[in-house]
Each structure stands twice: as C-alpha cells, then as structure tokens.
Motif scaffolding. Structure first.
Motif, PDB file in Angstrom:
ATOM      1  N   ILE A 191       0.861  -1.193   0.000  1.00 16.75           N
ATOM      2  CA  ILE A 191       0.000   0.000   0.000  1.00 16.75           C
ATOM      3  C   ILE A 191       0.886   1.228   0.000  1.00 16.75           C
ATOM      4  O   ILE A 191       2.057   1.165   0.415  1.00 16.75           O
ATOM      5  CB  ILE A 191      -0.944   0.012   1.226  1.00 16.75           C
ATOM      6  N   ASN A 193       0.913   3.957   1.838  1.00 13.39           N
ATOM      7  CA  ASN A 193       1.364   4.406   3.167  1.00 13.39           C
ATOM      8  C   ASN A 193       1.937   3.221   3.942  1.00 13.39           C
ATOM      9  O   ASN A 193       1.336   2.709   4.886  1.00 13.39           O
ATOM     10  CB  ASN A 193       0.206   5.056   3.930  1.00 13.39           C
ATOM     11  N   HIS A 353      -2.068  -1.856  11.834  1.00 19.09           N
ATOM     12  CA  HIS A 353      -1.913  -1.247  10.517  1.00 19.09           C
ATOM     13  C   HIS A 353      -2.723  -2.000   9.462  1.00 19.09           C
ATOM     14  O   HIS A 353      -3.394  -1.383   8.614  1.00 19.09           O
ATOM     15  CB  HIS A 353      -0.426  -1.238  10.145  1.00 19.09           C
ATOM     16  N   LYS A 356      -6.480  -1.294  10.032  1.00 19.37           N
ATOM     17  CA  LYS A 356      -6.875   0.029   9.548  1.00 19.37           C
ATOM     18  C   LYS A 356      -7.007   0.044   8.036  1.00 19.37           C
ATOM     19  O   LYS A 356      -7.971   0.606   7.476  1.00 19.37           O
ATOM     20  CB  LYS A 356      -5.846   1.067  10.012  1.00 19.37           C
ATOM     21  N   ASN A 357      -6.090  -0.586   7.332  1.00 19.06           N
ATOM     22  CA  ASN A 357      -6.142  -0.572   5.878  1.00 19.06           C
ATOM     23  C   ASN A 357      -7.282  -1.432   5.342  1.00 19.06           C
ATOM     24  O   ASN A 357      -7.855  -1.112   4.293  1.00 19.06           O
ATOM     25  CB  ASN A 357      -4.808  -1.052   5.302  1.00 19.06           C
ATOM     26  N   GLN A 360     -10.232   0.874   5.591  1.00 25.15           N
ATOM     27  CA  GLN A 360     -10.189   1.909   4.576  1.00 25.15           C
ATOM     28  C   GLN A 360     -10.539   1.361   3.188  1.00 25.15           C
ATOM     29  O   GLN A 360     -11.316   1.983   2.445  1.00 25.15           O
ATOM     30  CB  GLN A 360      -8.807   2.544   4.546  1.00 25.15           C
ATOM     31  N   GLN A 412      -8.374  -3.120  -5.915  1.00 28.38           N
ATOM     32  CA  GLN A 412      -8.626  -2.817  -4.509  1.00 28.38           C
ATOM     33  C   GLN A 412      -9.316  -3.988  -3.823  1.00 28.38           C
ATOM     34  O   GLN A 412      -9.035  -4.298  -2.658  1.00 28.38           O
ATOM     35  CB  GLN A 412      -9.473  -1.543  -4.393  1.00 28.38           C
TER      36      GLN A 412
END
Length: 916
Positions: A191, A193, A353, A356-357, A360, A412
C-alpha cells in the motif's frame, strides 16, 4: 504423497505470510555483525509468534490470529525480472538444495503389504519438502497479486549514532524514495502508506544505556509508543564463562555445508541468498556449475542498496567478535528481547496497521462500487459483454496483456482479499476473492482471474469449521490458465503444490496423483522428477494401494532425476521400484532396472552394488536380443575389471553345472592304446554305466575275499576311480600323492553372444597333516583340454592337480579368464577389435542327493553330503597294471584292477611296475 512434518494447514499458511522490509544504518549493521548476522537474519528464528493476536473486521467482529509467522528481508533494489523464479541461477540453487538432502541411514520407512507385495520405502521425503519450501520462498512479487509485497519497513539505527533522529530521517526518506520514485521495479510495496517502524538498537557491551533510554523517550514523543522500540543486544562479553551453553537457532536458516557428490561449493539457505541471486551479475558466480544448465545475502543498510553484487563476490566477510558460531555475543535474555520485539511489532504495529487498511479499503469499495460498478455493468450489457464462468477459458478475448491501474476497483478488492488472507480472516478473504474472480473473468483478465481462483480455493479450504467444500475445480482452472494461457509454469507449479497437498489431506490420492503428473514437462527435469515421485507415493498410500503404478512412476521419477544430475535420488527410485518388478516374470523390465542400478551404483563409487545388479542381467531366461546382451556384457565386464584390482571377483558367466562335475583319481587310461586294452571300466571318455560298475564292484569284493581267506573286511568299500553324480560320494575319496587328480567341469553359455575362456586353473585349499588349512590357491593349467557340445552350447574342461603331500584337500572352484570382443569405431569405415578380458573365479558348490528316509526328510527339503571334491591324500603307493594278451583268458576271480591303492590296501607294499 509421502508424510510431511507440517500439517497441511500450517504448510499453506506458511506459504503466504506478511512481508516486512528492513533498512539499517551502517552503525546498526556493525552492531549485529558482531554475531556474524545481519539484522534480518538475526530476527528470522523468532518470527513465529507464540501467542494469539486479534483484529476487528469491517463489521467490528473480533478475529483471532494464531501461530502467525512474518517474513523479514533486507531491502534490495536490484531489478528483478518477472521470471526470476525460473532463472538459471535459481534453478541451479534448487538443484543443489535437493542434492544436499539425501535419505539418512536407518531413517524411518513405511512397510506396506498389498497382496503378495511387501514394500519398504522412505516414510518422508525431506528433499521434496526442502525444494518446495525454497521454491515458494523464491516466488517473485507480481503485479496481479499482493501477497509477496512488503507491508511494513523496519528502520534500524544504533544508539551510538551522534544524532539517531537524523539517521531515522535519512532511512525514512530512502524508503520513500525507493517506493515512490518510480526508479525501481523491485521491491514492491503493498500500500502507498507503508508502515514505518523505528527500532533503536543498543549494544549493551559498549553503549551508554542511559543515553539510549533518553533517545528512546524522544522517539516515543515523535513516533508514538506503538511505532518504535528499543532493542538491547550483545549482553555477552568475552569475559563470560566459557562453559556457558547458548543455543544457535540460526543454524537451520543459515547453515553452510559442503554439498554431497562433490558439487564444489557450499550450500547456503536459499532465503539467505535469494536477494543477491536475483541481482545483476549473480550468474557469474554460478557459471561453473557441473550440470551446465541454461545460461550470500546482502545487507539492508543504505550503502548496501547498490552493493549487493559486491557482497556476493567477496563472500561472507565475518566481522571481528568473539570466536564461535552465530549469536556469539547474545545471551538467553537477548533471545527473549528479540522474541519480545517481534511480538510487540506485530501486535502493536503490524496488525493494527493491517486492520486500519482493511477498513479503509472496505469503505472505499462500498462508496465507489455503487456508481462505478453499476455503470460498468450497464456498459457491458449494452455492448454484449457477459459473465464468463471460471471453467470457460478456451477462447479468451485477451490473455495476460490486460493491466489494471493501481486505483482500479478490481485491484482494490484483490488487495483487501490478500490483507484478510494474511491475517487469517479466511471467510472475508474468500468473499473478496470470489467477487474479484467474477470481475476479472468478465474483463477476460486471465492472469488476474487465475490468481483470484487460486486464492479463493485456498481460502475456502482454510476456513474454520469447513463451511464449504474445497473447490478443487477452481485450482484446476487456475493451473490450466497459468500454464496454457499465461505460459507461466512457476505460478502453475505453486497451484499444483498447494492443491495436491490439500487433496492428499482429504484422502483424494488419485486426484492428487493425476494433478502432479499433469505438471510434468520437458522444461524442468528436477521438477518433473519430484512430482512423479510424489505421485508414486499417492498411488501407494491409497486405500487400495496401486503397487504397479507406484513402481512405474518411481521408474519415471528415477529417469528424470538421472537427467537432472541427481544420481543418488535416481538410484533410490530405481531400487524402490525393483521391489515390485523383482522375480515377477517381467524380465525385460527387470533387466532395464538392474542395468540402470548397476550404472548408477558404479558412478556413485558403489562397485559391489553395481556387480550385484549386473549379475542379474545375464540370466538363463534373458529375452534380450544378441545386440542388447552384448551391450550388457560390455558393461558387466568393465565393472568386473575395475573391481578385480585387489581380489578375484566371482564370475557368474558362463553358467557352471556343479552337479555334472566329474573327478578322476590317478593316471587316466584310454580305451585303446595301440594293441593294448586297459583292464578297467573307468574312463572320462565314456558314460557311467550302473550295471557295469556293479559288476566290477562285485569282482573286487570276490578278490578281496580271496585275499583274506574268504572274509570281506568290515570297512571294505569298492574302489571308485571316477566320481560323478551317480556314484556314492558320502565318504572322502582317497587320492595318492604324486598321482594326478583330474577334474572335469562343464560350462554352458546362456547368452546369444560368444564367450571365450582361457587360462583355466583349479582353486583349492589344502590342510596338511597336523597343520591348519591354507588359503585358497590356484594351479596353472597351461594346456586345457576343451570339449564342445554344439547341441547344448556346453563346454567341458579337464583340469589336472598333482598333490605332493599328505593331508586333506578341498577343491574350491575354477579360476579363468573371460574374454569378449568389442568393436571400437575409430573413424567412418575403420574399426578395431578390442578385447575385454577379465580374470575371475567361480566356485564349485555340489549338493548331495535329496534325503528321503525319515518323515522330516520327506516334509523338508534336505540334501546329503557329496564329498567328491574333498579327497584325502595318502602317501605314495605301488602301482600294478595287468594287461591281457590276445587269446588268453582267466577266470573272473583272477582279474586285477589297475589302481595301486587297492593293491596296497589288500596286499601290502609291492614293487611298482608299469606293467605286470
């Protein structure tokens, strides 16, 4: 398939693990190099978590993460081609991995009884597991999936730096440049970030601990307490107790050992060497590999990003530090510190992490799917597009050329599915893969569709409680697409390895074997050999073992192993298959196996095994052609010639008829010598006659009775000058010193090619009176008398032995030279006759008549003694011979036999006279 150490769930989970990159400062690398390890190497033994982690899915449901393992690698920016997993350098390393794993002596074996077969073979195949593990580790990062992309990056700085924060800033900028500059195609990042985790490395043996704590407090203020860690190492100094035993958990990852079969260079863990193998110029260090196929890990520090090749060339340069193996400066507490660091990083950094992704990505897909997907579907409907089922790939509109932009909704969905899979949320992963599969098939993006089908099948299998059956047809379609449409055998092989293991765990051995066999091809002999061997194990592990299919596929595997240069594995496969073909009447197949076993054994410096194998080729019932028998014979004689350098080999050719051996004691008398006729019925030139022998025995008994005043001595036995299979051989025969012993041996050639015998001599053992037996000795035979019978293709040879002392003689066998002519082609139209000569022995093993007197003798097969080859040598005796002149007759009781031993026994010593 053979038994594996891991369960199938553990194997599949460990095949796809979160990837973590490492960037170190030069000073931090120096600190870890004290232990002869890089920072990534330091962490590897502790990368499996022993406690459970937790994440929440988009529906806020808690998911448990068990037995998670992460993979930590140094950042190497070498441009890795998409086909790196099939590059010549990696193929050679995989070959060396298999070569270095050989069956151990006394290893556990499976014994399977199927009908009248009792088969014993290896219970496990560690060479296959090593190949599979290293192959999966070498999978290159691809654009159609994200499983091998880096999720996070560890930025490591030493506490001894003047300004550690500045070093962290440099590492962070370097990571950002590598990921976002577009200059590098590798490594690939999951990803945009990427998680950056800041690690302050403190050397306990030389650093200031208070300063390190102070720097760490500042780091927590900058990066948050969940984004950084203080790792303290090197607590052990040279003054530590020498007898302190510290384990070395790194040996299984970085162990260097000399490969078997003189490969010529050390074997290092493939995971350790992979970054440099894929770097430019790595092939230069592998060009001298003996297999001649088609044409050392690097540090993760800043200066090493452009020096990977130099590191490989200069080898593993060990830094200064305490003597010993890996981790020499680490205590058990340091091991615990590393283990705790991995746990803190995973539970407080990596898993949050990922969680969270996932949220999102889910929010983005939900917000974008309504408009874009409906518009996309309407457009497809207007222009006639429709959904393509996963099995219909015979005529794709496009194959592998379609590429999606990074922000495409299809990618995605795939990215969200891969994230869920890596943190063991298999139910949500399956749902995402299934959705992505439909979209990819609609777009005819076959590479993407095959990847989604592959992971959907794996996710369905790994779901707890098995809510849905394993969709094997998904895997079959993915394999077919990878192999036939996308021409990517690497991905097809990965699918086959996963699916076969899953099918095996469900008892579907037949389906697993079929799948493995389909994956064999001519592009890789090693892969084909390993898969054929595993298919053979599938056949033998079925509920009703298919023994002959097992043996047939082991033969195929042995052939491919041999082509790949894996001679020991080839020999093992042929030997296991021989258990099925042996003594079953399949002579041609048995000849082929024995011939191959003989060649491989001889190549591997096992001459005894080679001799045993070649011995079975040339048998009485051989159905080979004369040309093939000649080829077998040449190999056979060559092996015997090499092994006969220090001892006389036992030659089974030609066949010797031991029971037809005849032994004659004394000077041989001919039936006719001019006008004289010897007064005896015994001769080697005439057949034995039972009635005539009985008549002469009766005459001898009358003569003895007359000489002893009408009484026959109790120990009387008729004199036997010639012993054969029909005479009474229960007693040791008597031979006279200085009188010859003639042994007639019969040979038969079972082959269709000629054999020449020369330099025949007897092999004997003699025990003089009052002395111990001597070693086997030979008597040269300079003028062998050979008798040939064309009808039976047999040859008789008469060999003489002249004893000079009294004692016990044992005739052991025959020593001879066996010669076979070989045509050697010098040039077109020119040939030279080459003689292959081997000198060896053949034992005479005579079995006496079968006993049939008692009940035990009738129930069992027992044979009596036959002592015709074990004469007792007596002192010299007088010899008298009586010749009858013509027209002169005597009574039957007055005829004297012509052997001095009889005269001496019954008349005493008399002057020797050639005629009387």
């Amino acid at each position: 398939m053979a038994q594996c150490v891991q369960s199938v769930q553990e194997f599949v989970q460990d095949s796809f693990v979160p990837m973590v990159a490492v960037l170190c400062s030069e000073e931090a690398e120096r600190v870890t190099r004290k232990n002869k390890l890089g920072f990534a190497e330091l962490l590897r033994p502790f990368c499996r978590l022993t406690s459970e982690g937790h994440i929440r899915d988009p529906n806020n449901q808690m998911q448990v993460v068990k037995n998670l393992r992460i993979c930590v690698n140094n950042v190497v920016t070498s441009p890795t081609p998409a086909s790196a997993a099939s590059s010549p350098a990696l193929r050679r390393l995989l070959n060396d991995v298999v070569l270095s794993c050989q069956p151990q002596e006394g290893a556990a074996t499976n014994v399977i009884t199927a009908g009248d077969y009792d088969l014993s073979f290896s219970a496990t195949t560690p060479w296959f597991e090593a190949y599979r593990e290293n192959f999966l580790q070498s999978m290159p990062a691809s654009d159609h999936e994200f499983l091998n992309h880096y999720l996070a990056c560890l930025l490591v700085v030493s506490s001894t730096e003047a300004v550690p924060v500045e070093q962290f800033l440099k590492l962070s900028q370097e990571q950002h440049r590598v990921q976002h500059s577009g200059e590098y195609t590798n490594p690939k990042w999951f990803i945009p970030n990427t998680l950056k985790y800041y690690v302050l490395l403190h050397d306990m043996s030389e650093g200031d601990e208070q300063r390190a704590d102070s720097v760490y407090e500042d780091m927590k203020q900058r990066y948050g307490h969940q984004g950084c860690y203080l790792l303290k190492l090197n607590s052990r100094t040279s003054s530590a107790e020498e007898d302190e035993q510290i384990p070395d958990p790194w040996s299984q990852y970085l162990h260097r050992n000399t490969l078997q079969n003189q490969v010529g260079r050390p074997c290092v863990s493939l995971l350790h060497l992979l970054p440099c193998l894929l770097a430019d110029g790595a092939s230069t260090s592998l060009d001298s590999h003996p297999l001649q196929l088609d044409p050392a890990s690097s540090s993760g520090s800043l200066h090493a990003l452009t020096a990977a090749n130099a590191e490989l060339k200069k080898g593993s340069r060990e830094p200064e530090g305490p003597a010993g193996g890996h981790g020499a400066c680490l205590t058990l507490n340091d091991h615990d510190h590393i283990r705790q660091f991995i746990q803190e990083f995973t539970f407080r950094g990596l898993l949050p992490h990922v969680e969270k992704n996932i949220r999102q990505l889910n929010d983005q897909l939900v917000s974008r799917k309504g408009l874009s997907r409906s518009l996309f579907t309407a457009t497809k409907k207007w222009f006639g597009g429709g959904k393509v089922p996963e099995k219909s790939i015979s005529e794709p509109k496009s194959t592998c050329g379609l590429l999606y932009p990074p922000e495409a909704p299809e990618l995605q969905i795939r990215k969200m599915a891969d994230l869920c899979f890596l943190v063991q949320h298999y139910e949500l992963a399956y749902s995402c893969y299934h959705t992505a599969k439909k979209d990819f098939l609609s777009d005819q993006a076959m590479l993407y569709a095959a990847g989604a089908l592959e992971m959907a099948a794996v996710s369905a299998f790994l779901q707890p409680g098995a809510p849905r059956p394993y969709p094997a047809h998904y895997m079959d379609t993915a394999i077919q697409t990878y192999r036939d449409v996308c021409k990517n055998m690497v991905l097809a092989e990965r699918c086959a390895l996963l699916s076969a293991e899953i099918l095996k765990s469900q008892g579907k051995y037949s389906e697993a074997a079929t799948l493995l066999i389909k994956m064999t091809s001519e592009d890789s002999d090693l892969r084909s050999a390993l898969l054929l061997e595993q298919a053979a194990h599938c056949f033998i592990n079925m509920r009703n073992p298919m023994v002959r299919k097992f043996a047939f596929h082991m033969i195929l595997a042995g052939h491919r192993f041999s082509k790949a240069g894996q001679r020991r594995h080839a020999l093992r496969c042929y030997c296991q298959a021989m258990q099925v073909y042996k003594e079953r009447g399949w002579s041609l197949a048995e000849d082929h196996i024995n011939f191959t076993i003989g060649r491989q054994s001889f190549t591997l410096s096992q001459p005894e095994n080679a001799v045993t194998a070649f011995r079975h080729i040339l048998t009485n019932d051989s159905r080979q052609t004369a040309t093939q028998q000649g080829a077998f014979l040449r190999e056979y004689l060559y092996v015997y010639k090499v092994t006969a350098s220090t001892f006389l080999p036992e030659l089974p050719l030609p066949c010797i008829h031991s029971s037809a051996t005849r032994v004659y004691f004394g000077h041989e008398r001919r039936l006719a010598e001019g006008e004289k006729q010897a007064a005896t019925h015994v001769s080697l030139d005439q057949e034995y006659d039972q009635d005539t022998a009985a008549m002469w025995g009766h005459l001898e008994e009358q003569l003895v009775a007359a000489a002893n005043r009408g009484t026959v001595p109790a120990n009387f036995q008729p004199t036997q000058c010639c012993l054969n299979s029909q005479t009474d051989n229960l007693r040791h025969p008597l031979a006279v010193a200085e009188e010859p012993i003639i042994v007639e041996v019969t040979f038969r050639n079972p082959l269709k090619v000629p054999l020449a015998l020369s330099n025949l001599s007897l092999l004997w053992r003699f025990s003089a009176d009052g002395a111990s037996p001597s070693q086997d000795r030979t008597t040269d035979w300079s003028a062998a008398e050979v008798i040939t019978n064309e009808e039976t293709v047999s040859v008789g040879a008469r060999l003489r032995l002249l004893p000079h002392a009294t004692g016990q003689l044992h005739i052991v066998g025959v020593v001879r030279a066996l010669t076979h002519s070989v045509d050697v082609l010098l040039s077109p139209g020119q040939q030279m006759l080459d003689l292959m000569v081997v000198r060896g022995r053949q034992d005479l093993k005579i079995r006496g008549p079968r006993l049939n007197q008692t009940k035990e003798d009738k129930m069992l097969i027992r044979h009596g003694l036959d002592l015709r080859l074990d004469p007792i040598i007596t002192p010299p005796m007088p010899l008298m011979e009586l010749l009858l002149k013509q027209n002169v007759s005597f009574g039957c009781g007055c005829v004297a036999l012509g052997h001095g031993s009889f005269l001496q026994r019954h008349y005493g010593d008399q002057p020797r006279s050639p005629h009387a």
